[in-house]
Design a protein around this motif. Structure first.
Motif, PDB file in Angstrom:
ATOM      1  N   GLN A 104     -29.527 -26.270 -26.082  1.00  0.00           N
ATOM      2  CA  GLN A 104     -30.966 -26.018 -26.140  1.00  0.00           C
ATOM      3  C   GLN A 104     -31.508 -26.263 -27.545  1.00  0.00           C
ATOM      4  O   GLN A 104     -32.594 -26.826 -27.698  1.00  0.00           O
ATOM      5  N   LEU A 105     -30.761 -25.857 -28.568  1.00  0.00           N
ATOM      6  CA  LEU A 105     -31.169 -26.108 -29.953  1.00  0.00           C
ATOM      7  C   LEU A 105     -31.315 -27.616 -30.187  1.00  0.00           C
ATOM      8  O   LEU A 105     -32.320 -28.071 -30.730  1.00  0.00           O
ATOM      9  N   HIS A 107     -31.720 -30.076 -27.967  1.00  0.00           N
ATOM     10  CA  HIS A 107     -32.783 -30.682 -27.169  1.00  0.00           C
ATOM     11  C   HIS A 107     -34.164 -30.248 -27.643  1.00  0.00           C
ATOM     12  O   HIS A 107     -35.107 -31.049 -27.605  1.00  0.00           O
ATOM     13  N   SER A 108     -34.295 -29.026 -28.141  1.00  0.00           N
ATOM     14  CA  SER A 108     -35.600 -28.603 -28.659  1.00  0.00           C
ATOM     15  C   SER A 108     -35.924 -29.358 -29.944  1.00  0.00           C
ATOM     16  O   SER A 108     -37.072 -29.717 -30.189  1.00  0.00           O
ATOM     17  N   ALA A 109     -34.913 -29.647 -30.752  1.00  0.00           N
ATOM     18  CA  ALA A 109     -35.134 -30.423 -31.978  1.00  0.00           C
ATOM     19  C   ALA A 109     -35.538 -31.848 -31.624  1.00  0.00           C
ATOM     20  O   ALA A 109     -36.425 -32.425 -32.258  1.00  0.00           O
ATOM     21  N   GLU A 110     -34.882 -32.434 -30.609  1.00  0.00           N
ATOM     22  CA  GLU A 110     -35.229 -33.789 -30.179  1.00  0.00           C
ATOM     23  C   GLU A 110     -36.653 -33.826 -29.637  1.00  0.00           C
ATOM     24  O   GLU A 110     -37.409 -34.755 -29.906  1.00  0.00           O
ATOM     25  N   ARG A 111     -37.034 -32.789 -28.883  1.00  0.00           N
ATOM     26  CA  ARG A 111     -38.375 -32.729 -28.309  1.00  0.00           C
ATOM     27  C   ARG A 111     -39.418 -32.595 -29.414  1.00  0.00           C
ATOM     28  O   ARG A 111     -40.418 -33.277 -29.411  1.00  0.00           O
ATOM     29  N   ARG A 112     -39.143 -31.726 -30.411  1.00  0.00           N
ATOM     30  CA  ARG A 112     -40.080 -31.562 -31.530  1.00  0.00           C
ATOM     31  C   ARG A 112     -40.228 -32.864 -32.298  1.00  0.00           C
ATOM     32  O   ARG A 112     -41.318 -33.234 -32.708  1.00  0.00           O
ATOM     33  N   GLU A 115     -42.427 -35.122 -30.286  1.00  0.00           N
ATOM     34  CA  GLU A 115     -43.813 -34.652 -30.319  1.00  0.00           C
ATOM     35  C   GLU A 115     -44.457 -34.952 -31.672  1.00  0.00           C
ATOM     36  O   GLU A 115     -45.619 -35.345 -31.735  1.00  0.00           O
TER      37      GLU A 115
END
Length: 132
Positions: A104-105, A107-112, A115
């Motif tokens: 999750q860490l 994938h959240s970094a990739e998403r940020r 964005e």
């Protein structure tokens, strides 16, 4: 259960080096093999990725000094320094014990990152440019 099972130094290392789930999986496979080398095609079949993706991944890990060319064809797990080995071992241990939070860490970094790039592109569309 600890609400944040990822130690700060592990979190920083993952984020600062842009590590992905396939990167961590590759490191686990190479660490498991010890001194035996594994070519990109062998890594590709173990991770269910294309040989080209495996070559790109190994080049990235080589640039980060986490792997080295083996005596036999391929790469082996070989962090350049003892300090680097210690943090990589901590990262891999954390990943093995806390697969979901670490994933999750990542994938959240990739998403940020995605964005941020989208927002920058949108902002650039409104930038007033001086004509020369």
């Amino acid at each position: 259960m600890d609400p944040n099972p990822i130690p700060d130094e592990v979190r920083r290392f993952i984020l600062m080096n842009g590590l992905t789930v396939p990167d961590l999986e590759a490191l686990l496979v190479l660490r498991e093999r010890g001194a035996a080398g594994l070519p990109a095609t062998g890594l590709a079949s173990r991770l269910y990725i294309s040989p080209d993706h495996a070559r790109t991944l190994l080049a990235k890990l080589d640039k980060l000094e986490l792997v080295a060319l083996a005596d036999e064809p391929g790469f082996r797990f070989s962090p350049r320094t003892d300090a680097l080995r210690a943090i990589v071992e901590a990262v891999l241990s954390c990943y093995e014990r806390h697969l979901v939070p670490v994933s999750q860490l990542i994938h959240s970094a990739e998403r940020r990152s995605s964005e941020t790039q989208s927002a920058q592109a949108f902002a650039d569309a409104f930038r007033i440019r001086k004509e020369t």
